[in-house]
Design a protein around this motif. Structure first.
Motif, mmCIF file in Angstrom:
data_model
loop_
_atom_site.group_PDB
_atom_site.id
_atom_site.type_symbol
_atom_site.label_atom_id
_atom_site.label_comp_id
_atom_site.label_asym_id
_atom_site.label_seq_id
_atom_site.Cartn_x
_atom_site.Cartn_y
_atom_site.Cartn_z
ATOM 1 N N GLN A 134 0.843 -1.189 0.000
ATOM 2 C CA GLN A 134 0.000 0.000 0.000
ATOM 3 C C GLN A 134 0.883 1.246 0.000
ATOM 4 O OE1 GLN A 134 -1.777 -1.607 3.662
ATOM 5 N NE2 GLN A 134 -3.762 -1.065 2.787
ATOM 6 N N ARG A 135 0.412 2.254 -0.696
ATOM 7 C CA ARG A 135 1.150 3.536 -0.663
ATOM 8 C C ARG A 135 0.615 4.364 0.505
ATOM 9 N NH1 ARG A 135 4.585 5.367 -3.795
ATOM 10 N NH2 ARG A 135 4.172 7.498 -3.114
ATOM 11 N N ARG A 137 12.652 2.916 12.159
ATOM 12 C CA ARG A 137 12.725 1.624 12.853
ATOM 13 C C ARG A 137 11.553 0.698 12.496
ATOM 14 N NH1 ARG A 137 14.676 4.995 16.949
ATOM 15 N NH2 ARG A 137 12.622 5.215 17.926
ATOM 16 N N LEU A 138 10.565 1.250 11.799
ATOM 17 C CA LEU A 138 9.380 0.426 11.474
ATOM 18 C C LEU A 138 9.705 -0.605 10.388
ATOM 19 C CD1 LEU A 138 6.406 2.936 11.324
ATOM 20 C CD2 LEU A 138 6.750 1.103 12.979
ATOM 21 N N PRO A 139 9.255 -1.841 10.579
ATOM 22 C CA PRO A 139 9.480 -2.850 9.535
ATOM 23 C C PRO A 139 8.493 -2.680 8.373
ATOM 24 C CG PRO A 139 8.236 -3.809 11.329
ATOM 25 C CD PRO A 139 8.527 -2.400 11.739
ATOM 26 N N ARG A 186 6.003 16.336 4.969
ATOM 27 C CA ARG A 186 5.331 15.206 4.283
ATOM 28 C C ARG A 186 6.218 13.961 4.311
ATOM 29 N NH1 ARG A 186 6.058 13.698 -0.936
ATOM 30 N NH2 ARG A 186 4.462 12.317 -1.837
ATOM 31 N N PHE A 187 5.605 12.868 4.743
ATOM 32 C CA PHE A 187 6.316 11.580 4.738
ATOM 33 C C PHE A 187 5.556 10.621 3.815
ATOM 34 C CE2 PHE A 187 6.277 7.187 6.343
ATOM 35 C CZ PHE A 187 7.631 6.882 6.263
ATOM 36 N N SER A 188 6.286 9.942 2.942
ATOM 37 C CA SER A 188 5.614 8.942 2.091
ATOM 38 C C SER A 188 6.458 7.673 2.044
ATOM 39 C CB SER A 188 5.388 9.485 0.682
ATOM 40 O OG SER A 188 6.638 9.708 0.055
ATOM 41 N N ALA A 189 5.788 6.564 1.844
ATOM 42 C CA ALA A 189 6.493 5.272 1.774
ATOM 43 C C ALA A 189 5.549 4.236 1.146
ATOM 44 C CB ALA A 189 6.906 4.818 3.169
ATOM 45 N N VAL A 190 6.116 3.105 0.869
ATOM 46 C CA VAL A 190 5.313 1.967 0.407
ATOM 47 C C VAL A 190 5.323 0.949 1.536
ATOM 48 C CG1 VAL A 190 5.146 0.083 -1.249
ATOM 49 C CG2 VAL A 190 5.833 2.355 -2.015
ATOM 50 N N LEU A 191 4.151 0.566 1.978
ATOM 51 C CA LEU A 191 4.033 -0.338 3.122
ATOM 52 C C LEU A 191 3.885 -1.770 2.622
ATOM 53 C CD1 LEU A 191 3.647 -0.819 6.162
ATOM 54 C CD2 LEU A 191 1.199 -0.433 5.827
ATOM 55 N N ASP A 192 4.807 -2.587 3.099
ATOM 56 C CA ASP A 192 4.781 -3.999 2.712
ATOM 57 C C ASP A 192 4.587 -4.818 3.989
ATOM 58 O OD1 ASP A 192 5.089 -6.478 1.680
ATOM 59 O OD2 ASP A 192 7.181 -6.248 1.089
ATOM 60 N N GLY A 193 3.352 -4.983 4.388
ATOM 61 C CA GLY A 193 3.077 -5.717 5.627
ATOM 62 C C GLY A 193 1.925 -5.076 6.372
ATOM 63 N N PRO A 194 1.717 -5.476 7.629
ATOM 64 C CA PRO A 194 0.585 -4.922 8.396
ATOM 65 C C PRO A 194 0.757 -3.437 8.671
ATOM 66 C CG PRO A 194 1.965 -6.330 9.772
ATOM 67 C CD PRO A 194 2.468 -6.483 8.376
ATOM 68 N N ILE A 195 -0.383 -2.748 8.741
ATOM 69 C CA ILE A 195 -0.331 -1.288 8.892
ATOM 70 C C ILE A 195 -0.299 -0.852 10.372
ATOM 71 C CG2 ILE A 195 -2.838 -0.890 8.926
ATOM 72 C CD1 ILE A 195 -2.269 1.481 6.988
ATOM 73 N N GLN A 196 -0.621 -1.792 11.277
ATOM 74 C CA GLN A 196 -0.775 -1.419 12.686
ATOM 75 C C GLN A 196 0.463 -0.738 13.292
ATOM 76 O OE1 GLN A 196 -3.808 -1.589 14.237
ATOM 77 N NE2 GLN A 196 -2.766 -0.296 15.749
ATOM 78 N N GLU A 198 -1.716 15.846 10.352
ATOM 79 C CA GLU A 198 -2.784 16.671 9.753
ATOM 80 C C GLU A 198 -3.603 15.878 8.737
ATOM 81 O OE1 GLU A 198 -0.819 20.112 8.218
ATOM 82 O OE2 GLU A 198 -0.848 21.124 10.155
ATOM 83 N N SER A 199 -2.929 15.050 7.987
ATOM 84 C CA SER A 199 -3.706 14.207 7.045
ATOM 85 C C SER A 199 -2.937 12.914 6.778
ATOM 86 C CB SER A 199 -3.976 14.942 5.730
ATOM 87 O OG SER A 199 -2.801 15.007 4.961
ATOM 88 N N LEU A 200 -3.724 11.908 6.436
ATOM 89 C CA LEU A 200 -3.137 10.586 6.170
ATOM 90 C C LEU A 200 -3.842 9.986 4.957
ATOM 91 C CD1 LEU A 200 -1.417 8.073 7.007
ATOM 92 C CD2 LEU A 200 -3.378 7.359 8.374
ATOM 93 N N VAL A 201 -3.037 9.516 3.995
ATOM 94 C CA VAL A 201 -3.623 8.856 2.815
ATOM 95 C C VAL A 201 -3.010 7.459 2.710
ATOM 96 C CG1 VAL A 201 -3.841 8.880 0.296
ATOM 97 C CG2 VAL A 201 -3.939 11.035 1.593
ATOM 98 N N VAL A 202 -3.871 6.471 2.693
ATOM 99 C CA VAL A 202 -3.413 5.090 2.444
ATOM 100 C C VAL A 202 -4.119 4.618 1.183
ATOM 101 C CG1 VAL A 202 -3.267 2.724 3.304
ATOM 102 C CG2 VAL A 202 -3.148 4.653 4.905
ATOM 103 N N GLU A 203 -3.345 4.433 0.147
ATOM 104 C CA GLU A 203 -3.960 4.029 -1.134
ATOM 105 C C GLU A 203 -4.132 2.521 -1.165
ATOM 106 O OE1 GLU A 203 -1.708 5.490 -4.406
ATOM 107 O OE2 GLU A 203 -2.192 7.577 -3.997
#
Lengths: 268, 310
Positions: B236-237, B253-255, B266-276, B288-293
């Motif tokens: 997920q983006r 430090r987040l996996p 602004r921080f952006s990344a591609v999440l490969d795994g659980p979002i918790q 202020e805002s969060l977008v999870v595509e």
């Protein structure tokens, strides 16, 4: 015959109508055209003199030993090479189109995906091809008998019937060979190469082996010898000749049917 | 099947529509299928996804007994395709991927011929399908375009009143309107209790039609699940706008965070795994805002096919 089986025969039979019509026209033209020259040939003394000068071995190889008799004329002009070879070629081509040709084009899959066995599909195509060969035999027989009457070529009808039936059975044998190769390989190339190639080899064996003292005893290896070894235009053919050709055809068809049921079906 | 086995099967309900175990298919030295295990439930629309050459058609042709497996077992509607092929094919309809039809006669004559071989033909259903597929039954076969030939194949498949529809790349060559009609026919078939096994490389088609999907790559199944499950396996983006500076140390430090980028707040990344774990970090800082595509199936498919199954 159930509607399902009838359809499995009618489909491939109908699909071959253009080829069937073409072969019929060629056969008729060939027979009528040849017999039409009989009166002129019979009355020509120069031709007789010319033939008597040719080597006997050459005349025998091409079936022209007795070209001035009605049976000799028909044998030399039609039934020694042309008609049996045309039947063999027709058998191979009909069988190839109905089996390996259809498989190669991907058109068998439509039928094999229906509630029928592979053997039933194969058998339907065999019956369709044998049907066409039988129809061609009737065309040849009818045009021969009519031409004989029209041009005064005197030969017993029974001799013509025997000869045409043996030629048609020879065609069926080579159709059986084509079906056997198609059942094993499913590719038109090997079917045509082996079918037509072995038809030619068969003719050469039957025509040339008798000219050699060493090979003469092996001429029986050729199906052409089974069909026309003793001249059926002159004397009645022994029943074993019909039986040998029919049995050979049945054996080859069985090989093709069994092989087809056991292998992968090719896709387009 | 002995009596006790039959009783056990009756108690357990009908067998699955398709059960494939350890299916291997070699073409000479080339291994097309390298041990497929798959089960398709009764009454579901099952998407069979994979790029060209992955082994979809080979698998399907094993179901139809057009190909003989090198190893493994195939059971369709509880029957062995090789031993019970005729009975099985009476209960299924198949649309080949490479559909080659006879050149002779009209569409109506071909449909009648197939009807005679199948032993039944419903003329009202034939006419209804012809109207829906915009197919002229009087057209000569040799004059049909590739799209119209496909329609003939679809008509034959949906006319068969089968328990199982096996459709290999069914919408190849169809225009968007007809693709829509095809999906409607699939949904109607499923509502009537028919199982649909739908092979395709068109993701949008599978996404709209299938209950579950399997993804095939190089002769191996690399994922099986519902469309949503498959989507959940994809990356997920993520994009977050912080009220102040992003907590770089904690985020580092987040996996499972890849392609991290910080541009001001602004921080952006591609999440490969659980979002918790990411959410746990974010709640400790003013965001202020969060977008999870949400990834679509195409992304999931491409991830899987690229060799990163999750």
């Amino acid at each position: 015959m159930s509607g399902r089986r009838r359809q499995l025969v009618a489909g491939p039979f109908g699909a071959a109508w253009r080829a069937g019509l073409g072969w019929s026209v060629v056969f008729v033209l060939m027979i009528v055209g040849t017999v039409a020259f009989w009166p002129a040939f019979r009355d020509s003394t120069e031709l007789g003199d010319m033939l008597s000068d040719l080597p006997p071995g050459l005349l025998e190889a091409f079936g022209m030993e007795d070209l001035l008799s009605p049976a000799g004329y028909l044998r030399g002009g039609l039934y020694d090479v042309v008609v049996p070879l045309m039947f063999a070629a027709a058998g191979v081509m009909f069988a190839n189109s109905a089996s390996a040709g259809e498989e190669d084009a991907g058109r068998l899959e439509l039928w094999l995906a229906q509630p029928v066995t592979r053997q039933a599909v194969f058998a339907g195509r065999v019956v369709a091809v044998l049907g066409w060969l039988a129809l061609l035999a009737l065309v040849v027989l009818a045009s021969q008998l009519v031409s004989d009457a029209a041009f005064g070529l005197e030969i017993a009808d029974a001799r013509v019937v025997d000869t045409v039936a043996l030629c048609a059975l020879l065609g069926a044998l080579y159709a059986g060979l084509a079906f056997a190769v198609a059942g094993i390989a499913g590719r038109p190339g090997p079917v045509l190469a082996l079918g037509l190639g072995l038809a030619l080899v068969g003719y050469l064996v039957a025509a040339l082996f008798p000219l050699s003292d060493v090979l003469e005893g092996w001429a029986w290896l050729s199906p052409w010898d089974w069909a026309l070894g003793t001249d059926p235009l002159v004397s009645p053919a022994e029943p074993v000749r019909f039986v040998a050709l029919a049995t050979g055809t049945a054996a080859l068809l069985a090989v093709g049917g069994i092989a087809f049921a056991r292998r992968d079906v090719r896709s387009a | 099947m002995d009596a006790s086995a039959a009783r056990q099967q009756k108690a357990a309900g009908p067998p699955p529509a398709i059960r494939i175990t350890g299916l291997v298919k070699d073409y000479g030295r080339v291994r097309a299928l390298a041990g497929i295990d798959l089960e398709v439930r009764r009454g579901e629309v099952f998407g069979f996804l994979g790029p060209n050459g992955a082994g979809k058609t080979t698998t399907i042709r094993c179901l139809l007994d057009l190909l003989r497996p090198t190893a493994g077992t195939v059971e369709v509607l509880g029957l062995d395709p090789r031993r019970d092929g005729m009975a099985l094919r009476a209960r299924l309809a198949y649309l080949p991927g490479e559909l080659r039809l006879p050149e002779r006669g009209t569409v109506r004559q071909l449909v009648a011929s197939i009807g005679r071989v199948r032993g039944s033909l419903d003329p009202r259903r034939r006419d209804e399908l012809a109207v829906r597929l915009d197919l002229d039954l009087g057209r000569r076969m040799r004059d049909l375009s590739s799209g119209n030939r496909r329609k003939v194949g679809l008509l034959l498949a949906f006319l068969a009143d089968a328990e199982l529809l096996v459709l290999d790349e069914p919408t190849n060559g169809l225009d968007p309107l007809m693709q829509h009609e095809f999906l409607a026919l699939v949904r109607e078939a499923r509502d009537a209790g028919t199982t649909v096994f739908l092979s395709s490389h068109v993701l949008s088609e599978v996404r709209r039609a299938a209950d579950r999907v399997a993804v095939l790559r190089a002769g191996t199944i690399i994922a099986v699940g519902t469309v949503d499950e498959l989507r959940g396996r994809a990356r997920q983006r993520v994009e977050a706008w912080f009220a102040g500076d992003p907590p770089v140390g904690e985020l580092d430090r987040l996996p499972g965070l890849e392609a991290r980028a910080i541009d001001g707040r602004r921080f952006s990344a591609v999440l490969d795994g659980p979002i918790q774990p990411l959410l746990d970090v974010l709640v400790r800082h003013p965001v202020e805002s969060l977008v999870v595509e949400d990834p679509d199936l195409e992304e999931a498919f491409l991830d899987l096919y690229a060799g990163t199954p999750r």
